[in-house]
Motif scaffolding. Structure first.
Motif, short mmCIF file in Angstrom:
data_model
loop_
_atom_site.label_atom_id
_atom_site.label_comp_id
_atom_site.label_asym_id
_atom_site.label_seq_id
_atom_site.Cartn_x
_atom_site.Cartn_y
_atom_site.Cartn_z
N ALA A 36 0.81 -1.22 0.00
CA ALA A 36 0.00 0.00 0.00
C ALA A 36 0.85 1.27 0.00
N GLY A 74 1.02 -11.02 3.54
CA GLY A 74 -0.38 -11.28 3.82
C GLY A 74 -1.20 -10.68 2.69
N GLY A 76 -0.77 -7.48 1.72
CA GLY A 76 0.00 -6.40 1.08
C GLY A 76 -0.57 -5.02 1.35
N SER A 83 5.87 -5.11 3.12
CA SER A 83 5.77 -6.30 2.28
C SER A 83 6.30 -6.06 0.87
N SER A 138 -8.26 -1.28 7.90
CA SER A 138 -8.14 -2.22 6.78
C SER A 138 -8.64 -3.61 7.17
N CYS A 142 -6.92 -6.97 5.63
CA CYS A 142 -5.58 -7.31 6.14
C CYS A 142 -5.63 -8.61 6.94
N GLY A 145 -1.56 -12.41 10.19
CA GLY A 145 -0.09 -12.47 10.08
C GLY A 145 0.52 -11.09 9.94
N ALA A 149 2.88 -8.94 12.69
CA ALA A 149 4.21 -8.44 12.31
C ALA A 149 4.35 -6.96 12.64
N HIS A 374 -5.78 8.71 15.65
CA HIS A 374 -6.26 8.07 16.88
C HIS A 374 -5.89 9.04 18.00
#
Ligand code: FAD
Length: 485
Positions: A36, A74, A76, A83, A138, A142, A145, A149, A374
């Motif tokens: 992304a 995963g 991406g 990734s 996402s 998503c 995994g 990470a 946030h």
């Protein structure tokens, strides 16, 4: 498995997985060249589509024997280039490992494969009145995994914590192919917290193949308040006042005018288009408790003088409010052909100052910056808008992104809240940590992965970066799959 030399490596992959699950060549691998963080692309040696943990073990062992770097992928959706393929390495696509192996309502756990999509865990737990708490925007695409990470967070992580607070146990394939079990099925671990070490390690310590997650009871009720302000700083001050009141909402989010405009255009969430700052605060829990807390919340928020307030009237109204917020990143694509989603943290008490300075930095560079964040945990997401087709625009946007990260460090914060360091922020790690800290991190990395095969080139400032393909149209754009018009 007997060691293989580099020359027979490719044949060995095909022998193990079959030629249809070993992709090579520009066209079949196009979708894997980028994540992304679309401004960067790199070409792997091969992409392998694994379907079982045993296949992951065998592919990693082949890579170790031939000294070929590799990374797990995963969905991406990494926004920091996490990734992005490693140079001449193998991308191990994990999406087919997408089985939910167990949901145990008594122990309140789910055991899942790493390619399971985040939201699917809550869907599977829903019949038992349970859910999986971390909720990245996402979350409908998503994977668990990728979440572990990056120790991913989300709007509702303020009260219950990020991914690391919800992963109990792991099965991991280490970079030499050894399989280890870390943690278990409860929070009461014995010995060092190796799950804690793995979560957030950005794929540098190996590949998770089985994950035990903590499930929480679904809150009985929600109270969702939308408050519109004529200045962003006023919305920021409202957050500080809510925190000072002793309330702990489930979520506290702010969007600025540009982000509101984008979200409205994308999903029609009913946000006021003239607001300079929009605050979303949500309380959750048992009915009686939420009723009492909502009175205090309204009192505190009203003191910050919003010009408009709206309380979600029912579940649909609440979903509409959150849909706008959760679509904000992708919605910004409507305002600009390209954008960088930055991710930094500042102390909550300095939110207003940070936003004012980001605005000034954007003006100085002549670049528009939309802000979504946030607010409850000071995690900023400035969205830096640029047009990659204009000569020098990407470089200017990257320069501004770097200045924003330095500002976060300067204010006593961090260069990442939840999107990780990845490729994009490697050069800023050394500005946040001193040499001794970096050295300690490197020693842990090389103790686990002496050959630095797992996700090579990521996170460390001096690691050899992947050779990037030239910036330019995204391969999916060339293929007509996506369009910038
Ligand atoms: C529109 C949008 C909104 C987003 N919102 C949020 C948000 O609210 N909060 C947030 O935290 N992030 C957010 N993100 C970022 C991203 O979705 C998360 O970082 C997510 O966790 C990545 O998951 P993935 O499956 O796409 O992982 P990928 O991008 O495929 O991989 C990410 C990293 O995980 C590693 N990895 C993948 N699988 C494994 C495995 N099995 N074992 C070990 N390592 C592995 C990869 O090697 C890579 O380093 C958003 C992204 C987008 C595009």
């Amino acid at each position: 498995m007997a060691p293989v030399d580099a020359a027979s490596f490719h044949d060995a992959l095909i022998q193990r997985l079959g030629s249809e699950r070993v992709l090579t060549g520009a066209a079949p691998m196009a979708a894997y060249e980028s994540d992304a963080l679309t401004a960067f692309r790199a070409r792997p040696r091969a992409v392998v589509l694994v379907e079982s943990a045993e296949e992951v073990v065998d592919v990693v062992r082949l890579c170790a024997a031939a000294e070929v770097p590799f990374l797990a992928r995963g969905s991406g959706t990494s926004l920091s280039g996490g990734s992005l393929p490693v140079d001449d390495g193998v991308v191990i696509a994990m999406n087919r490992l997408n089985r939910i192996l167990e949901v145990d309502p008594v122990r309140r756990i789910a055991v899942v494969e790493p390619g399971v999509v985040n939201l699917a865990v809550s869907d599977a737990a829903a019949p038992y009145g349970l859910y999986y708490s971390p909720d990245p925007s996402s979350q409908s695409v998503c994977t668990i995994g990728g979440n572990l990470a990056f120790n991913s967070g989300g709007a509702h992580c303020l009260k219950y914590g990020m991914t690391s607070n919800h992963v109990l146990g792991l099965e991991v394939v280490l970079p030499d192919g050894e399989v280890v079990e870390l943690g278990g099925d409860s929070l009461e671990g014995v010995g060092p917290d190796l799950v804690g070490l793995f979560v957030g390690s950005e794929g540098l310590f190996g590949i998770a193949t089985k994950i035990t997650l903590r499930l929480l009871p679904r809150p009985e009720t929600f109270f969702t308040l939308l408050a519109a302000y004529d200045s962003l700083a006023a919305a920021g001050e409202a957050v500080a006042a809510v925190v000072a009141s002793g309330l702990l909402p489930g979520a506290m989010e702010i969007m600025d005018n540009l982000a509101i405009e984008a979200a409205e255009a994308a999903v029609g969430a009913g946000y006021p288009l003239d607001a300079e700052g929009l605050l979303i605060v949500e309380l959750e829990g048992e009915k009686q408790q939420v009723a009492a807390e909502s009175e205090l919340l309204l009192e505190v928020v009203r003191q910050s003088k919003p010009y408009l307030e709206h309380i979600a009237s029912d579940a649909d109204d609440r979903m509409r409010i959150w849909k706008g917020r959760k679509s904000a990143f992708s919605a910004v694509g409507r305002l600009s052909p390209d954008y960088i989603v930055q991710d930094g943290v500042v102390p909550r008490s300095r939110l207003g100052e940070a936003l004012t300075r980001i605005q000034r930095l954007g003006e100085r560079h002549g670049i528009r910056v939309a802000n979504v964040f946030h607010a409850g945990d000071g995690n900023l997401h400035p969205l830096i808008l640029f047009d990659g087709r204009v000569e020098g625009d990407l470089e200017r946007a990257e320069e501004l992104a770097g200045e924003i990260l330095r500002l976060c460090i300067d204010l006593g914060g961090s260069i990442t809240g939840e999107h990780g360091v990845g490729m994009e922020k490697r050069q800023y790690l050394g500005e946040m940590f001193d040499d001794a800290d970096l050295d300690a991190m490197r020693r842990i990395r090389t103790a686990i992965d002496p050959g630095e095969l797992a996700n090579r080139g990521k996170m460390f400032p001096d690691a050899e970066a992947p050779a990037l393909l030239s910036h330019g149209p995204h391969p999916l754009e060339v293929a007509g799959v996506i369009s910038r018009e």
